[in-house]
Write an enzyme that holds these catalytic residues in place. Sequence first.
Site, mmCIF file in Angstrom:
data_model
loop_
_atom_site.group_PDB
_atom_site.id
_atom_site.type_symbol
_atom_site.label_atom_id
_atom_site.label_comp_id
_atom_site.label_asym_id
_atom_site.label_seq_id
_atom_site.Cartn_x
_atom_site.Cartn_y
_atom_site.Cartn_z
ATOM 1 N N HIS A 280 0.853 -1.185 0.000
ATOM 2 C CA HIS A 280 0.000 0.000 0.000
ATOM 3 C C HIS A 280 0.886 1.231 0.000
ATOM 4 O O HIS A 280 1.908 1.246 0.670
ATOM 5 C CB HIS A 280 -0.900 0.004 1.249
ATOM 6 C CG HIS A 280 -2.081 0.878 1.096
ATOM 7 N ND1 HIS A 280 -2.010 2.236 1.285
ATOM 8 C CD2 HIS A 280 -3.357 0.591 0.750
ATOM 9 C CE1 HIS A 280 -3.206 2.747 1.061
ATOM 10 N NE2 HIS A 280 -4.039 1.782 0.727
ATOM 11 N N ASP B 60 -7.668 -5.578 0.363
ATOM 12 C CA ASP B 60 -8.167 -6.497 -0.663
ATOM 13 C C ASP B 60 -7.792 -7.950 -0.410
ATOM 14 O O ASP B 60 -8.309 -8.844 -1.073
ATOM 15 C CB ASP B 60 -7.635 -6.078 -2.045
ATOM 16 C CG ASP B 60 -8.261 -4.779 -2.499
ATOM 17 O OD1 ASP B 60 -9.469 -4.635 -2.309
ATOM 18 O OD2 ASP B 60 -7.535 -3.917 -3.014
HETATM 19 N N1 COA Z 1 4.054 -7.724 -4.212
HETATM 20 C C1 COA Z 1 5.400 -7.806 -4.290
HETATM 21 N N2 COA Z 1 6.212 -6.752 -4.080
HETATM 22 C C2 COA Z 1 5.640 -5.596 -3.759
HETATM 23 C C3 COA Z 1 4.248 -5.455 -3.654
HETATM 24 C C4 COA Z 1 3.456 -6.576 -3.897
HETATM 25 N N3 COA Z 1 2.121 -6.523 -3.825
HETATM 26 N N4 COA Z 1 3.966 -4.178 -3.339
HETATM 27 C C5 COA Z 1 5.127 -3.536 -3.242
HETATM 28 N N5 COA Z 1 6.143 -4.386 -3.492
HETATM 29 C C6 COA Z 1 7.574 -4.086 -3.489
HETATM 30 C C7 COA Z 1 7.938 -3.282 -4.728
HETATM 31 O O1 COA Z 1 8.268 -4.134 -5.799
HETATM 32 C C8 COA Z 1 9.104 -2.494 -4.234
HETATM 33 O O2 COA Z 1 10.230 -3.356 -4.210
HETATM 34 P P1 COA Z 1 11.708 -2.808 -4.571
HETATM 35 O O3 COA Z 1 11.974 -1.732 -3.575
HETATM 36 O O4 COA Z 1 12.575 -3.999 -4.423
HETATM 37 O O5 COA Z 1 11.612 -2.296 -5.977
HETATM 38 C C9 COA Z 1 8.748 -2.190 -2.789
HETATM 39 O O6 COA Z 1 7.844 -3.242 -2.395
HETATM 40 C C10 COA Z 1 8.094 -0.847 -2.580
HETATM 41 O O7 COA Z 1 6.885 -0.812 -3.313
HETATM 42 P P2 COA Z 1 6.375 0.424 -4.181
HETATM 43 O O8 COA Z 1 6.331 0.012 -5.619
HETATM 44 O O9 COA Z 1 7.152 1.654 -3.835
HETATM 45 O O10 COA Z 1 4.929 0.587 -3.663
HETATM 46 P P3 COA Z 1 3.864 1.618 -4.225
HETATM 47 O O11 COA Z 1 3.468 2.478 -3.114
HETATM 48 O O12 COA Z 1 4.345 2.315 -5.456
HETATM 49 O O13 COA Z 1 2.700 0.663 -4.711
HETATM 50 C C11 COA Z 1 0.767 -0.632 -4.708
HETATM 51 C C12 COA Z 1 1.577 0.408 -3.966
HETATM 52 C C13 COA Z 1 -0.561 -0.844 -4.001
HETATM 53 C C14 COA Z 1 0.457 -0.132 -6.165
HETATM 54 C C15 COA Z 1 1.586 -1.945 -4.772
HETATM 55 O O14 COA Z 1 1.871 -2.378 -3.460
HETATM 56 C C16 COA Z 1 0.863 -3.043 -5.536
HETATM 57 O O15 COA Z 1 0.944 -3.096 -6.759
HETATM 58 N N6 COA Z 1 0.134 -3.955 -4.812
HETATM 59 C C17 COA Z 1 -0.618 -5.013 -5.448
HETATM 60 C C18 COA Z 1 -1.962 -4.504 -5.921
HETATM 61 C C19 COA Z 1 -2.933 -4.325 -4.776
HETATM 62 O O16 COA Z 1 -3.103 -5.193 -3.937
HETATM 63 N N7 COA Z 1 -3.617 -3.175 -4.800
HETATM 64 C C20 COA Z 1 -4.617 -2.832 -3.810
HETATM 65 C C21 COA Z 1 -4.187 -1.667 -2.963
HETATM 66 S S1 COA Z 1 -5.333 -1.381 -1.649
#
Ligand code: COA
Length: 384
Positions: free
Chosen positions: A265, A321
Site C-alpha cells: 500500500h 483487498d
Molecule cells: N508484491 C510484491 N512486491 C511488492 C508489492 C506486492 N504486492 N507491493 C510492493 N512491493 C515491493 C515493490 O516491488 C518495491 O520493491 P523494490 O523496492 O525492491 O523495488 C517495494 O515493495 C516498494 O513498493 P512500491 O512500488 O514503492 O509501492 P507503491 O506504493 O508504489 O505501490 C501498490 C503500492 C498498491 C500499487 C503496490 O503495493 C501493488 O501493486 N500492490 C498489489 C496490488 C494491490 O493489492 N492493490 C490494492 C491496494 S489497496
Amino acid sequence: MDYVPGLQGIPATQSKISFLDGQEGVLTYRGYPIVELAKHSTFEEAAWVLINGELPNSAQLTCFDGELRANRRVKYNVRDIMKFLPIDGHPMEALQTCVASLGMFYPGQERMTANGISADSEFVEQMIVKILASMATLVAMWEHIRRGDDPVQPRTDLTYAENFLYMMNEREPDPVEARIMDACLVLHAEHTINASTFAALVCGSTLAPPNLVVASAIGTLAGPLHGGANQRVLNMLDEIGSVDKVSNWLDQRLATKQVVWGFGHREYKVKDPRADILQGLLEELRQHRGGQISPLYDIARELERCADERLAPKGVYPNVDFYSGLLYEALGMPRDQFTPIFAISRTVGWLAHWKEQISHNRIFRPTQVYEGYPVRAYSPMAAR
Ligand code: COA
C-alpha cells in the site's frame, strides 16, 4: 519545479473527512477509529458521519435511513440500458454506464450553480441519497440481468446490507452474514485521497453533476492496482492450489518481479488495519458455519505467513483487498462483483469528498514538466 511521480506525498486537498497513519496502522472517519465503527456502527450511520461530520442523533439516522430505503428503486429504463450490454462485460463497466446515465433520469444539473457558483444544498443532499441508494440496486440488477433473469426488486424493510444480500442471493439474509456484509461496507466507505477519490475531486471541481463524479471514480477504482485487486487475489489463491505450494510459489513470484495481489500500500507500512478486521470477520463466519469455510482461506493464511519473511522487511503487508474477496465469495458473491461491491461502499467517501470540495471549490488545474520538442516548423506530408 520537481515532478513527483504518482504525486506521492503531495497534498491534493484539505479535508476533515478521514485520517490515516500508515506507520501506526490507524484509520479514522471524522476522528472515529475504523476498528470501533466496524464493531459498533452500521453502514448507514458511518455514511452519515462521513457525509455530515458528526454522529447522527436518533431522529437524523431514522430519517436518513428512511430516505435511503425509499430511494432504492431505479427507473425501469436503466434496466433496459442493462439489457443491451454484453453479458460477459465486466460489471464495473455496466455499473459505470448506469451510474453515468442517472443524471438523465434525475436531472437538476443547473442546481449545481444555483447561486452563481455554489450548489443548491437541497440538490446536493437529494443526489447523495439517490446515488447511494441506487448503487446496491444497480450492482444486484446487473447480476440477474446478465444471467437472463428479471432483477429482484429492492425491499424497504431491510437495512442497506440486508437488502443488498437479499437482492443478490434472492433469499432472506442470514443475520450473521448481513452483519458481516454491513461491516465490510463500513470498512470500505472511505480512505482519504486515494486514486478514485482524487478522480472524484477533479471531476467535482468542474461542477459536473454528482452521478458523473461517481462515474469517474468508478472508472478509476476499476484498475487492478486499486479496487480491482480483490478479484485477482482469489484467482491467485486458486493458482497456488494448496497450502504446501505457497512457499515455492511466492519465491518464484518474487523472483520474476510480479506483484502479490492484496499486498502493499502506498500509505501503510504496517498491516492495513482493515485487513485485520476482515480476517476476524472470516473467523467469525467460519465459526458460524461450524468450521466450514473456503480452503482458499488456509492458503491465504500461509501466504501471509510466508510473505511476512519476504515482503514485510520492505513494509509490504496484506491490504484491504487480501481478505475481502474471501469474505465476499463466502457470502455468495461472484468474483467479478467484488470491485462493484467495493464501489457501493466507497460511493459514500466519494460523495462526502464531493460535498466538501464544492463547499470551497477551486477547479483542479495542475501543471506539468514539459519534456517535448521546442517550437519547430511544420513539415508538409510530401517532405516527410
Ligand atoms: N508484491 C510484491 N512486491 C511488492 C508489492 C506486492 N504486492 N507491493 C510492493 N512491493 C515491493 C515493490 O516491488 C518495491 O520493491 P523494490 O523496492 O525492491 O523495488 C517495494 O515493495 C516498494 O513498493 P512500491 O512500488 O514503492 O509501492 P507503491 O506504493 O508504489 O505501490 C501498490 C503500492 C498498491 C500499487 C503496490 O503495493 C501493488 O501493486 N500492490 C498489489 C496490488 C494491490 O493489492 N492493490 C490494492 C491496494 S489497496
